[in-house]
Design a protein around this motif. Structure first.
Motif: not given
Length: 259
Positions: A14-17, A30, A32, A34, A67-68, A77, A232
């Motif tokens: 699960q990655v974000r940004g 960026g 995102d 999962a 990003g996370s 993070r 992206t």
């Protein structure tokens, strides 16, 4: 900020940004993504789209700039700084729970196939030598190489080396396996043996994130196909949609070049 979680419902990926730059080149912009437990997700896209960088960021072979990153219940993070001591500890936890299969096999040439498979359990998990040997032999049999336990990598075909690499990845009983174009260095006639092993792993419920241009594998095995371009994610769809009549023009152009 870093956290850990033992919740079985937490997605293994699960990655974000997620962002990464090499000099002036923005490789990830960026992202995102999962991946649910037991899913097989195939990453596709043109060269330079960020596929390999993405999976290398997941096990911290590359450090994301921002990003996370959540992998197997461990979350880190990123803020562009070097890893702190606490973060290094969490990265070790991630690497204990994941495995990666590389395009170039990365076997130790001075070790036999069995030694390559057992080195992880022996040195990382401190498994007893007899137990490690038994497990290693079973894994080599699983990938169809029971008769190659004492062979050195230099005597093996490319397909056999990659199957040893998969057995080595399985030796640490990972929750997630990352594959970076595992068949791209192989002659066409050797690919099927490696893909057959990967199909079996998928059927057993292994969570897999696979960078590949093997369209048949993606059609028949993947739960989702993720198409990347320019750092992206452009498309994230089930294979019947990705390869179907409703596919985007850009995806059709890309797939047309593969055929």
């Amino acid at each position: 900020m870093t956290t850990t979680s033992t919740n079985d419902q937490t997605p293994p990926v699960q990655v974000r940004g997620l962002s990464k730059r090499f000099g002036q080149l923005q490789v990830l912009a960026g992202v995102d993504l999962a991946v649910q437990r037991g899913e097989v997700v195939v990453l596709m896209g043109p060269s330079g789209s960020g596929k390999t960088t993405l999976i290398r960021c997941l096990n911290f072979l590359e450090l994301a700039d921002a990003g996370s990153i959540g992998v197997c219940g461990v979350q880190v993070r990123r803020g562009g700084k070097p890893l702190s001591r606490a973060e290094q500890h969490l990265v070790r936890q991630i690497r204990l729970r994941t495995a990666m299969v590389f395009q170039s096999f990365n076997l130790f040439p001075h070790m036999t196939a069995l030694e390559n498979v057992t080195i992880g359990p022996l040195t990382v998990q401190r498994v007893a030598p007899a137990q490690a040997r038994d497990q290693g032999l079973a894994l080599l049999a699983k990938v169809g190489l029971a008769d190659k336990a004492n062979a050195y990598p230099g005597t093996l075909s490319g397909g056999q080396k990659q199957r040893v690499a998969i057995a080595r990845a399985l030796a640490l009983q990972p929750e997630l396996i990352l594959f970076d174009e595992p068949t791209s260095a192989l002659d066409p006639e050797l690919r099927d043996d490696v893909l057959a092993v990967m199909r079996d792993l998928a059927a057993e419920g292994m969570t897999m994130l696979v960078v590949t241009h093997e369209t048949r594998f993606a059609r028949e095995v993947a739960d989702r196909v993720v198409f990347m371009e320019g750092g992206t994610i452009v498309v994230d769809a089930p294979p019947e949609q990705f390869f179907g009549d409703g596919a985007s023009e850009r995806c059709r152009q890309f797939l047309g070049r593969l055929n």
